[in-house]
Every structure is written in structure tokens, then in C-alpha cells.
Design an enzyme around this catalytic site. Structure first.
Site, PDB file in Angstrom:
ATOM      1  CB  SER A   1      -0.901   0.013   1.242  1.00  0.00           C
ATOM      2  OG  SER A   1      -1.730   1.157   1.255  1.00  0.00           O
TER       3      SER A   1
ATOM      4  CG  ASN B   1      -4.144  -1.684  -1.003  1.00  0.00           C
ATOM      5  OD1 ASN B   1      -4.928  -2.578  -1.306  1.00  0.00           O
ATOM      6  ND2 ASN B   1      -3.463  -1.673   0.117  1.00  0.00           N
TER       7      ASN B   1
ATOM      8  N   GLY C   1      -5.837  -4.030  15.256  1.00  0.00           N
ATOM      9  CA  GLY C   1      -4.737  -3.676  16.136  1.00  0.00           C
ATOM     10  C   GLY C   1      -3.415  -3.648  15.408  1.00  0.00           C
ATOM     11  N   GLY C   2      -3.448  -3.263  14.137  1.00  0.00           N
ATOM     12  CA  GLY C   2      -2.242  -3.236  13.324  1.00  0.00           C
ATOM     13  C   GLY C   2      -1.271  -2.152  13.758  1.00  0.00           C
TER      14      GLY C   2
ATOM     15  CG  HIS D   1      -4.255   5.055  -2.565  1.00  0.00           C
ATOM     16  ND1 HIS D   1      -5.242   4.324  -3.192  1.00  0.00           N
ATOM     17  CD2 HIS D   1      -3.928   4.367  -1.444  1.00  0.00           C
ATOM     18  CE1 HIS D   1      -5.512   3.249  -2.470  1.00  0.00           C
ATOM     19  NE2 HIS D   1      -4.733   3.254  -1.412  1.00  0.00           N
TER      20      HIS D   1
END
Length: 318
Positions: free
Chosen positions: A103, A119, A273-274, A117
């Protein structure tokens, strides 16, 4: 979908090579510095998802051309899919998963160079006693502040070329999905001039096997730099002043709003919770909000508002 058809190591090798190539080319275009490398790992102790795995974050800040840019690779595993990943696939709730992808977001210094951008990613949802369920997703989009028609045409020609080997219907389908996805509902405008967006790509979509879906991922990934670098090269030395910079910072606010309110990747990362630094790498380095700002009618700044609605750019601008 047989588990033997899923070649995660081949996908990982491609993504790491793609990350290196994009960083090398953009650093060459910037000419002042390289992307730093920050390798990281997760041990599963933090967060409700028990996330394990790791990644390689590459960041440039304070470049001559790139004010802030990040190109991230990650390969993580979790105990269960978060709500953002099962909203359209409720039957997968509770499965463990692994996700890997690249990404990137590039915020240029010169207001005449668009933000970009991209990804591309692979998800695999797993459950004991059942075959894994896999799907690919991704795309790329362009966010100009001062739009140039030839830049937009070039961007969409590259988008179309990425799709052409896979069928005539692919570019219109994923171009339209991009317009719909990168849309700020509360502003009633698109984030920029679009590009490609796809998700949930697997055998059920077009009858493609894993290898062909992976081929499509590679085509999209490879065409990002051929779409973006020529635009950067054309615009990076254009003269600009305080007025143009102020407008760029104001319009960057739209980018921040979308990423925090709607972006699936940001929401997925935070729900699992990255790694916060990598997830929020996409945010602009400096941004402003102005109350009830309206550009002067007919001004250079007002022109962007003619571009913030879906159009067939290859028909309308050629």
C-alpha cells in the site's frame, strides 16, 4: 478452490520486488534522498485479533519532490477476521486469516503534482476442516489539486492498459467501482479523478483461477509507476507560490477525511490492532481546514471542482 492453488510465497516475492522498484523509481525522480527502510514484526500479544507477522515500511519525508511518501509491505495473520472484512461476507465471520499486500501514498511538495495512492493485496480466510477462501483486491487513484487534462488521460490510459489483457469489460467495471468507492458522501464529491478499484476477486468473479487473479494483481501493480512517474516528471519543476501551496494544504484535508472516515484499509488496520505508524503513514504531513472556504469563481483554484464527479475521461478529454 483447492488449497494447493494458493501460492502465497510467490505473491509475497512479487510484492517485495514491486515495493523496491517503486521506491527506486520515485527516489530517482525526487533526486535528493531515498526511502528509509523500517522492518517490523508482531508477536500476537497486542490487540484482540492476536496479530502476528510483520512487514517492511519504506518512507521518504522532506524530499525535493516528495514531501512525504510511504510504500508499505505487510504480511500478517490474525485469529479472526475483523468486522470490516466480513461486512460483505458474513459467512466468514470467526475465521482466522492472513493478509499480505503493498500500500502506498505519495504526497508531493509541488501543488501541481497530484497526490497518488495504490494498494494491491491478497486475503486468505481459513477454518479447520475446510478449504481456505481467498480473494484479491486493490487498485490506484489520482488526486490532483490543479488538474491537467493530459495527465488525467495518461493516468486512465495506463489504467485501461492494465486491464486490457483480461477482457474489454474489466476497465469500465473497475473504473466505475473506483469512482463509487473514492467518494466523500459528506462533501458530495469524488476524492480525485479516479483510476481502478477492485475487491473480492476470486474464481467466482470471472471464472479465473488463482494464477490468473494473481496475474491481474501484477498488471495493476506494474502499471502504477508507468501511470504516475511521467506525471511527476512533467509537473515537478513548475513554479508555484504561497497561494498554490495554501490551496494544496486545504485540499489535502479532503484526503485526510476520506482515509479516516471511509478507507477500508485504514479501518481494517485499526480494527485488527495493526501497526499504527504504518497504517497512518498515508496521512499528509501538513494539512489545513478553512471554515466555509469558497474559491473565487473563475480562479485557478476553482477549476478542480469541475473534475470531482465521475466522467469517462478517455471520451471527454481526448
Amino acid at each position: 478452490m483447492s488449497a494447493t492453488t494458493i501460492n502465497i510465497e510467490a505473491v509475497k516475492a512479487y510484492l517485495l520486488n514491486l515495493q523496491d522498484d517503486i521506491c527506486s523509481q520515485l527516489a530517482e525522480e525526487d533526486g535528493s534522498m531515498d526511502f528509509i527502510i523500517d522492518e517490523w514484526e508482531r508477536d500476537g500479544e497486542e490487540g484482540a485479533m492476536g496479530l502476528t507477522g510483520g512487514g517492511r515500511t519504506r518512507v521518504m519525508e522532506g524530499g525535493t519532490v516528495i514531501e512525504k511518501g510511504g510504500v508499505n509491505f505487510s504480511h500478517v495473520k490474525g485469529k479472526k477476521l475483523p468486522p470490516s472484512a466480513t461486512a460483505h461476507r458474513p459467512e466468514l465471520a470467526g475465521r482466522s486469516f492472513q493478509a499480505l499486500g503493498v500500500s502506498l501514498v505519495i504526497h508531493p511538495r509541488n501543488p501541481y503534482v497530484p497526490t497518488s495512492h495504490a494498494n494491491i493485496r491478497l486475503f486468505v480466510a481459513e477454518k479447520a476442516g475446510e478449504e481456505p477462501v481467498w480473494w484479491f483486491g486493490g487498485g490506484f487513484d489520482l488526486t490532483p489539486y490543479y488538474p491537467f487534462d493530459n495527465d488525467i488521460v495518461h493516468w486512465h490510459l495506463q489504467s485501461k492498459l492494465a486491464c486490457e489483457p483480461f477482457g474489454e469489460e474489466i476497465y469500465p467495471k473497475y473504473k466505475a467501482w473506483c469512482d463509487k468507492y473514492f467518494y466523500l458522501k459528506h462533501r458530495d464529491e469524488t476524492r480525485g479523478v479516479g483510476g481502478l478499484f477492485y475487491d473480492d476477486l476470486n474464481t467466482e468473479t470471472f471464472g479465473w483461477d488463482f494464477d490468473k487473479c494473481f496475474d491481474f494483481m501484477q498488471s495493476v501493480g506494474n502499471h502504477f509507476i508507468t501511470a504516475y512517474r511521467p506525471i511527476v516528471a512533467r509537473r515537478k519543476e513548475m513554479e508555484y507560490g504561497e497561494r498554490q501551496k495554501d490551496f494544496q494544504l486545504y485540499r489535502r484535508g479532503r484526503y485526510a477525511e476520506f482515509n479516516l472516515a471511509f478507507d477500508r484499509g485504514t479501518i481494517f488496520g485499526l480494527q485488527t490492532g495493526g501497526r499504527t505508524e504504518s497504517i497512518l503513514m498515508s496521512m499528509p504531513p501538513v494539512v489545513t481546514w478553512k471554515y466555509d472556504y469558497q474559491p473565487e469563481p473563475g480562479s485557478e483554484e476553482s477549476n478542480i471542482y469541475n473534475y470531482l464527479t465521475p466522467k469517462d475521461w478517455l471520451e471527454d478529454l481526448v
